[in-house]
Design an enzyme around this catalytic site. Structure first.
Site, PDB file in Angstrom:
ATOM      1  N   GLU A 282     -99.714  52.324  30.608  1.00 56.27           N
ATOM      2  CA  GLU A 282     -99.688  51.881  32.200  1.00 56.27           C
ATOM      3  C   GLU A 282    -101.109  53.148  33.074  1.00 56.27           C
ATOM      4  O   GLU A 282    -102.164  53.304  33.413  1.00 56.27           O
ATOM      5  CB  GLU A 282     -98.945  52.240  33.378  1.00 56.27           C
ATOM      6  CG  GLU A 282     -97.979  50.972  32.912  1.00 56.27           C
ATOM      7  CD  GLU A 282     -98.369  49.660  32.338  1.00 56.27           C
ATOM      8  OE1 GLU A 282     -99.309  49.616  33.286  1.00 56.27           O
ATOM      9  OE2 GLU A 282     -97.987  48.961  31.439  1.00 56.27           O
ATOM     10  N   TRP A 285    -104.361  52.366  31.830  1.00 52.98           N
ATOM     11  CA  TRP A 285    -105.081  50.788  32.306  1.00 52.98           C
ATOM     12  C   TRP A 285    -106.006  51.296  33.639  1.00 52.98           C
ATOM     13  O   TRP A 285    -107.073  50.974  34.464  1.00 52.98           O
ATOM     14  CB  TRP A 285    -103.339  50.128  33.227  1.00 52.98           C
ATOM     15  CG  TRP A 285    -103.454  49.474  32.104  1.00 52.98           C
ATOM     16  CD1 TRP A 285    -102.169  48.854  31.085  1.00 52.98           C
ATOM     17  CD2 TRP A 285    -104.236  48.104  31.929  1.00 52.98           C
ATOM     18  NE1 TRP A 285    -102.526  47.860  30.455  1.00 52.98           N
ATOM     19  CE2 TRP A 285    -103.349  46.885  31.070  1.00 52.98           C
ATOM     20  CE3 TRP A 285    -105.544  47.173  32.712  1.00 52.98           C
ATOM     21  CZ2 TRP A 285    -104.155  45.439  30.793  1.00 52.98           C
ATOM     22  CZ3 TRP A 285    -105.564  45.784  32.045  1.00 52.98           C
ATOM     23  CH2 TRP A 285    -104.580  45.560  31.012  1.00 52.98           C
ATOM     24  N   TRP A 318    -112.427  27.552  46.940  1.00 51.79           N
ATOM     25  CA  TRP A 318    -111.389  27.685  47.582  1.00 51.79           C
ATOM     26  C   TRP A 318    -110.645  27.233  48.668  1.00 51.79           C
ATOM     27  O   TRP A 318    -112.226  26.220  49.635  1.00 51.79           O
ATOM     28  CB  TRP A 318    -110.651  29.179  47.542  1.00 51.79           C
ATOM     29  CG  TRP A 318    -111.714  30.617  46.460  1.00 51.79           C
ATOM     30  CD1 TRP A 318    -112.581  31.188  46.902  1.00 51.79           C
ATOM     31  CD2 TRP A 318    -110.599  30.981  45.731  1.00 51.79           C
ATOM     32  NE1 TRP A 318    -112.627  32.365  45.564  1.00 51.79           N
ATOM     33  CE2 TRP A 318    -111.619  31.963  44.788  1.00 51.79           C
ATOM     34  CE3 TRP A 318    -109.305  30.760  45.348  1.00 51.79           C
ATOM     35  CZ2 TRP A 318    -110.633  31.974  43.895  1.00 51.79           C
ATOM     36  CZ3 TRP A 318    -108.845  30.667  43.820  1.00 51.79           C
ATOM     37  CH2 TRP A 318    -109.281  31.973  43.462  1.00 51.79           C
ATOM     38  N   ASN A 356     -94.814  46.256  39.711  1.00 46.47           N
ATOM     39  CA  ASN A 356     -95.863  45.750  39.496  1.00 46.47           C
ATOM     40  C   ASN A 356     -95.340  44.092  39.258  1.00 46.47           C
ATOM     41  O   ASN A 356     -96.504  42.913  39.137  1.00 46.47           O
ATOM     42  CB  ASN A 356     -95.326  46.627  38.394  1.00 46.47           C
ATOM     43  CG  ASN A 356     -97.199  45.791  37.349  1.00 46.47           C
ATOM     44  OD1 ASN A 356     -98.345  45.891  37.843  1.00 46.47           O
ATOM     45  ND2 ASN A 356     -97.022  45.622  36.372  1.00 46.47           N
ATOM     46  N   TRP A 374    -108.495  35.229  46.285  1.00 49.17           N
ATOM     47  CA  TRP A 374    -107.930  36.333  45.707  1.00 49.17           C
ATOM     48  C   TRP A 374    -108.584  37.751  47.119  1.00 49.17           C
ATOM     49  O   TRP A 374    -107.491  38.965  47.527  1.00 49.17           O
ATOM     50  CB  TRP A 374    -108.301  37.032  44.184  1.00 49.17           C
ATOM     51  CG  TRP A 374    -109.409  37.061  43.813  1.00 49.17           C
ATOM     52  CD1 TRP A 374    -110.326  36.113  43.143  1.00 49.17           C
ATOM     53  CD2 TRP A 374    -110.371  38.017  43.994  1.00 49.17           C
ATOM     54  NE1 TRP A 374    -111.534  36.627  42.958  1.00 49.17           N
ATOM     55  CE2 TRP A 374    -111.043  38.304  43.057  1.00 49.17           C
ATOM     56  CE3 TRP A 374    -109.876  39.399  44.438  1.00 49.17           C
ATOM     57  CZ2 TRP A 374    -111.721  39.027  43.149  1.00 49.17           C
ATOM     58  CZ3 TRP A 374    -110.299  40.229  43.990  1.00 49.17           C
ATOM     59  CH2 TRP A 374    -111.403  40.476  43.464  1.00 49.17           C
ATOM     60  N   TRP A 397    -106.006  42.405  41.061  1.00 45.24           N
ATOM     61  CA  TRP A 397    -106.135  41.228  41.663  1.00 45.24           C
ATOM     62  C   TRP A 397    -106.854  39.883  41.036  1.00 45.24           C
ATOM     63  O   TRP A 397    -106.560  38.638  40.139  1.00 45.24           O
ATOM     64  CB  TRP A 397    -106.875  40.705  43.058  1.00 45.24           C
ATOM     65  CG  TRP A 397    -105.299  41.282  44.474  1.00 45.24           C
ATOM     66  CD1 TRP A 397    -105.213  42.672  44.342  1.00 45.24           C
ATOM     67  CD2 TRP A 397    -104.778  40.630  45.004  1.00 45.24           C
ATOM     68  NE1 TRP A 397    -104.247  42.288  45.492  1.00 45.24           N
ATOM     69  CE2 TRP A 397    -103.853  40.377  45.835  1.00 45.24           C
ATOM     70  CE3 TRP A 397    -105.073  38.893  44.219  1.00 45.24           C
ATOM     71  CZ2 TRP A 397    -102.943  40.267  46.475  1.00 45.24           C
ATOM     72  CZ3 TRP A 397    -103.675  37.971  44.906  1.00 45.24           C
ATOM     73  CH2 TRP A 397    -102.867  38.989  45.795  1.00 45.24           C
TER      74      TRP A 397
HETATM   75  C1  LIG Z   1    -102.448  42.516  42.207  1.00 41.06           C
HETATM   76  C2  LIG Z   1    -101.550  43.781  42.099  1.00 41.06           C
HETATM   77  C3  LIG Z   1    -102.293  44.440  42.820  1.00 41.06           C
HETATM   78  C4  LIG Z   1    -102.111  46.028  42.374  1.00 41.06           C
HETATM   79  N1  LIG Z   1    -103.233  47.081  43.293  1.00 41.06           N
HETATM   80  C5  LIG Z   1    -103.237  48.592  43.257  1.00 41.06           C
HETATM   81  C6  LIG Z   1    -103.006  49.194  43.603  1.00 41.06           C
HETATM   82  O1  LIG Z   1    -103.654  49.427  44.842  1.00 41.06           O
HETATM   83  N2  LIG Z   1    -102.893  50.689  43.423  1.00 41.06           N
HETATM   84  C7  LIG Z   1    -101.936  51.267  42.333  1.00 41.06           C
HETATM   85  O2  LIG Z   1    -102.264  52.054  41.347  1.00 41.06           O
HETATM   86  N3  LIG Z   1    -102.331  50.238  41.026  1.00 41.06           N
HETATM   87  C8  LIG Z   1    -102.250  48.781  41.752  1.00 41.06           C
HETATM   88  N4  LIG Z   1    -101.860  48.061  40.785  1.00 41.06           N
HETATM   89  C9  LIG Z   1    -100.674  48.716  39.667  1.00 41.06           C
HETATM   90  C10 LIG Z   1     -99.425  48.568  39.470  1.00 41.06           C
HETATM   91  O3  LIG Z   1     -98.494  47.487  40.311  1.00 41.06           O
HETATM   92  C11 LIG Z   1     -98.913  49.817  40.261  1.00 41.06           C
HETATM   93  O4  LIG Z   1     -99.862  51.032  39.954  1.00 41.06           O
HETATM   94  C12 LIG Z   1     -97.889  50.020  40.068  1.00 41.06           C
HETATM   95  O5  LIG Z   1     -96.913  49.001  40.680  1.00 41.06           O
HETATM   96  C13 LIG Z   1     -97.178  51.572  41.196  1.00 41.06           C
HETATM   97  O6  LIG Z   1     -95.867  51.549  40.862  1.00 41.06           O
HETATM   98  P1  LIG Z   1     -95.425  52.787  39.696  1.00 41.06           P
HETATM   99  O7  LIG Z   1     -96.075  54.026  40.531  1.00 41.06           O
HETATM  100  O8  LIG Z   1     -93.768  53.433  39.816  1.00 41.06           O
HETATM  101  O9  LIG Z   1     -95.828  52.959  38.736  1.00 41.06           O
HETATM  102  P2  LIG Z   1     -95.454  53.438  37.150  1.00 41.06           P
HETATM  103  O10 LIG Z   1     -95.556  51.982  36.195  1.00 41.06           O
HETATM  104  O11 LIG Z   1     -94.988  54.136  36.823  1.00 41.06           O
HETATM  105  O12 LIG Z   1     -96.749  53.636  36.603  1.00 41.06           O
HETATM  106  C14 LIG Z   1     -97.138  54.954  36.217  1.00 41.06           C
HETATM  107  C15 LIG Z   1     -98.462  54.877  37.360  1.00 41.06           C
HETATM  108  O13 LIG Z   1     -99.913  53.956  36.063  1.00 41.06           O
HETATM  109  C16 LIG Z   1    -100.399  53.411  36.648  1.00 41.06           C
HETATM  110  N5  LIG Z   1    -100.511  52.130  36.779  1.00 41.06           N
HETATM  111  C17 LIG Z   1     -99.434  51.709  36.532  1.00 41.06           C
HETATM  112  N6  LIG Z   1     -99.576  49.884  36.431  1.00 41.06           N
HETATM  113  C18 LIG Z   1    -100.828  49.959  36.347  1.00 41.06           C
HETATM  114  C19 LIG Z   1    -102.093  48.999  35.926  1.00 41.06           C
HETATM  115  N7  LIG Z   1    -101.725  47.432  35.817  1.00 41.06           N
HETATM  116  N8  LIG Z   1    -103.391  49.107  37.093  1.00 41.06           N
HETATM  117  C20 LIG Z   1    -103.949  50.310  36.863  1.00 41.06           C
HETATM  118  N9  LIG Z   1    -103.225  51.219  37.207  1.00 41.06           N
HETATM  119  C21 LIG Z   1    -102.069  51.062  36.836  1.00 41.06           C
HETATM  120  C22 LIG Z   1    -100.182  53.565  38.350  1.00 41.06           C
HETATM  121  O14 LIG Z   1    -101.105  55.154  38.303  1.00 41.06           O
HETATM  122  C23 LIG Z   1     -98.552  53.591  38.510  1.00 41.06           C
HETATM  123  O15 LIG Z   1     -98.026  55.116  39.513  1.00 41.06           O
HETATM  124  C24 LIG Z   1    -101.847  46.561  41.082  1.00 41.06           C
HETATM  125  C25 LIG Z   1    -100.965  45.291  40.638  1.00 41.06           C
HETATM  126  C26 LIG Z   1    -101.637  44.362  40.350  1.00 41.06           C
HETATM  127  C27 LIG Z   1    -101.179  43.213  39.664  1.00 41.06           C
END
Ligand SMILES: Cc1cc2nc3c(=O)[nH]c(=O)nc-3n(C[C@H](O)[C@H](O)[C@H](O)COP(=O)(O)OP(=O)(O)OC[C@H]3O[C@@H](n4cnc5c(N)ncnc54)[C@H](O)[C@@H]3O)c2cc1C
Length: 496
Positions: A282, A285, A318, A356, A374, A397
């Site tokens: 993650e 990502w 859209w 997420n 979107w 998105w």
């Molecule tokens: C539509 C959509 C919008 C999102 N908007 C954001 C946003 O504005 N900011 C954001 O940080 N993440 C975003 N995410 C990715 C992800 O949902 C969040 O990072 C995550 O839910 C944050 O919670 P956590 O810190 O508990 O994550 P954890 O699951 O603990 O992950 C650890 C860290 O990994 C990174 N991470 C995790 N998943 C992703 C991912 N898919 N893409 C990029 N980085 C990721 C984040 O920095 C996160 O804090 C988005 C995902 C979707 C589907």
């Protein structure tokens, strides 16, 4: 490496920590004395609603940063200069006032930030000063990882492979800021972090959320997560479970260093910890979307709002007009009639966080069930997410609407009821935010309109009064989406 200067200015932006900070380390190492500044940038703050958890989080983190810098500095005379101005003009003016030959900052590839930094660099240079930028908030940036053909990656799996092949102790090593802390200059003017009221903001419910600010807050959350990390791969998809780290906001504002988190995840993953390995993915990502933003700047316009990664998606028509506006409003307010979607939106509005799995569900619902652009959802998330990050939000998105790189095929459409049954089977998450549905059992909790009238009555739920009827029927919406998206099958003018 910058030349040696007498006086430098460290400009904190999204890196609110005094440890393992690339620009701070380089400033202290290359200047006899270093002043430190943070600007509450009017260009960013002025358009925001007057209550914003992120402004409060930043402010609290600055109070800690100021105290840490003071404690690190000789005789405790250092600390943070905090301004509430337009950063593009305030930084060159402050550098001139302090006689700083160079300004040090960590790079930010968001378009508005690049424009601001360009303006600052030009103003400094016209005055014989320099802006130095450093990589800090990602492990690999810009063009550090390229395909064998020398092109930026557009697909995650090979990117991750290449990330893991390149990463080593060098890339994850912390910058030992403390070694050079003697260069922290006494604060040249009376200091102190302005109150929220002085900044023109009101307090939010931040103090009631489990979201402690500052490096100490981030470390507390990380310590809690470390004990759960081994189970991350199993727990992370279930919104009712404390599965993820909740560290997004700390990564967004740099109260924790990505290097220390990635190093911890990497070390455990190498020892065969499956949870750590998934969590590290993650973090990769995150790097992936940052490099997409840097290498394919058309994914965002000058103000930071989205452009389809795949240009053929520009052809999609859209939904628009009053009916579309009403659907969007219902989505924003959690009134779609789909409990998982509505509970997710309620979580976002109440806490600034959304799990997420739910971000994927509500994003798919907006673009594929409601047929809405979107970018409307992108903007709404930008306003409400504590961890809002342009690159990851835009990437997420575009992933959900299938317009992005590494796309989900457009015909893969999330079914909000199946997602609910699979990831919140007992409805524990739903009931946290929609307690009025507590009397519904089994499938009816996930799709109340399918319940028998007798069961609805026994549960005390009147559809349309206690809980909305569904604003679209998923199966019909799915057919409309397939028709809407059919235009992307035609060959596009430009391919990536
Ligand atoms: C539509 C959509 C919008 C999102 N908007 C954001 C946003 O504005 N900011 C954001 O940080 N993440 C975003 N995410 C990715 C992800 O949902 C969040 O990072 C995550 O839910 C944050 O919670 P956590 O810190 O508990 O994550 P954890 O699951 O603990 O992950 C650890 C860290 O990994 C990174 N991470 C995790 N998943 C992703 C991912 N898919 N893409 C990029 N980085 C990721 C984040 O920095 C996160 O804090 C988005 C995902 C979707 C589907």
């Amino acid at each position: 490496m910058p030349a040696h200067y007498d006086t430098g200015l460290m400009w904190f932006r999204r890196d609110l920590r005094a440890h393992d900070n690339a620009a701070l380390y380089q400033a202290l190492k290359s200047c006899r004395q270093v002043h430190c500044v943070f600007v509450f940038d009017r260009a960013i703050l002025d358009p925001l609603p007057r209550r914003d958890r992120r402004v409060e989080f930043i402010r609290e983190s600055l109070v800690e940063l100021d105290a840490t810098l003071r404690a690190l500095s000789p005789q405790g005379q250092g600390g943070l200069i905090v301004l509430h101005e337009d950063a593009a003009t305030a930084i060159p003016a402050l550098a001139a006032r302090l006689g700083a030959q160079a300004v040090f900052a960590n790079r930010d590839d968001e378009k508005p930030a690049l424009a601001r930094d360009g303006e600052v660099a030009r103003a400094l240079s016209a005055d014989g000063r320099t802006l130095h930028g450093f990589k800090d908030h990602v492990v690999f940036e810009r063009d550090e990882l390229l395909t064998q053909g020398g092109k930026p990656y557009t697909v995650f799996t090979p990117y991750k492979k290449s990330w893991l092949a390149k990463v080593d102790a060098f890339y994850l090593r912390a910058y030992p800021v403390e070694t050079y802390a003697a260069a922290l200059a006494p604060r040249p003017m009376p200091g102190g972090v302005p109150s929220l009221a002085e900044l023109g903001f009101g307090t939010t419910n931040l103090s009631q959320l489990e979201l402690p600010a500052g490096t100490a807050g981030g470390r507390k959350l990380f310590a809690d997560f470390e004990a759960r990390m081994a189970r991350y791969d199993e727990a992370r998809d279930f919104p009712a479970v404390r599965g993820p780290s909740y560290l997004g906001v700390h990564l967004r504002f740099g109260t924790l260093s990505i290097r220390e988190l990635a190093a911890a995840g990497h070390a455990r993953a190498q020892r065969g910890d499956a949870g750590a390995s998934t969590w590290l993915s993650e973090l990769i990502w995150r790097d992936f979307y940052m490099q997409v933003l840097a290498n394919f700047p058309h994914v965002a316009d000058e103000t930071g709002w989205g452009g389809n990664f795949r240009p053929e998606y520009d052809r999609i028509a859209w939904e628009q007009g009053p009916q579309a506006d009403a659907l969007f409003q219902a989505w924003c307010e959690g009134r779609t009639g789909y409990p998982l979607v509505d509970a997710a939106m309620a979580q976002l509005l109440a806490t600034g966080y959304m799990h997420n799995r739910l971000r994927m569900v509500v994003a798919s619902f907006l673009s594929k069930d409601l047929g809405l652009d979107w970018r409307l959802g992108e903007r709404f998330f930008a306003l409400h997410l504590n961890d809002y990050e342009l690159a990851s939000n835009n990437g997420g998105w575009q992933w959900a609407s299938s317009s992005g790189c590494d796309a989900q095929p457009y015909f893969r459409i999330f079914n909000p009821v199946s997602q609910s049954l699979k990831f919140d089977p007992e409805g524990r998450f739903i009931l946290r935010y929609l307690p009025q549905l507590a009397g519904l059992k089994g499938d009816a909790l996930h799709a109340p309109w399918t319940a028998r009238p007798l069961d609805l009555a026994a549960a005390g739920v009147e559809l349309g009064k206690d809980y909305p009827r569904p604003i679209v029927m998923h199966d019909e919406a799915r057919d409309r989406t397939l028709a809407r998206y059919a235009v992307v099958k035609k060959p596009a003018a430009v391919q990536y």
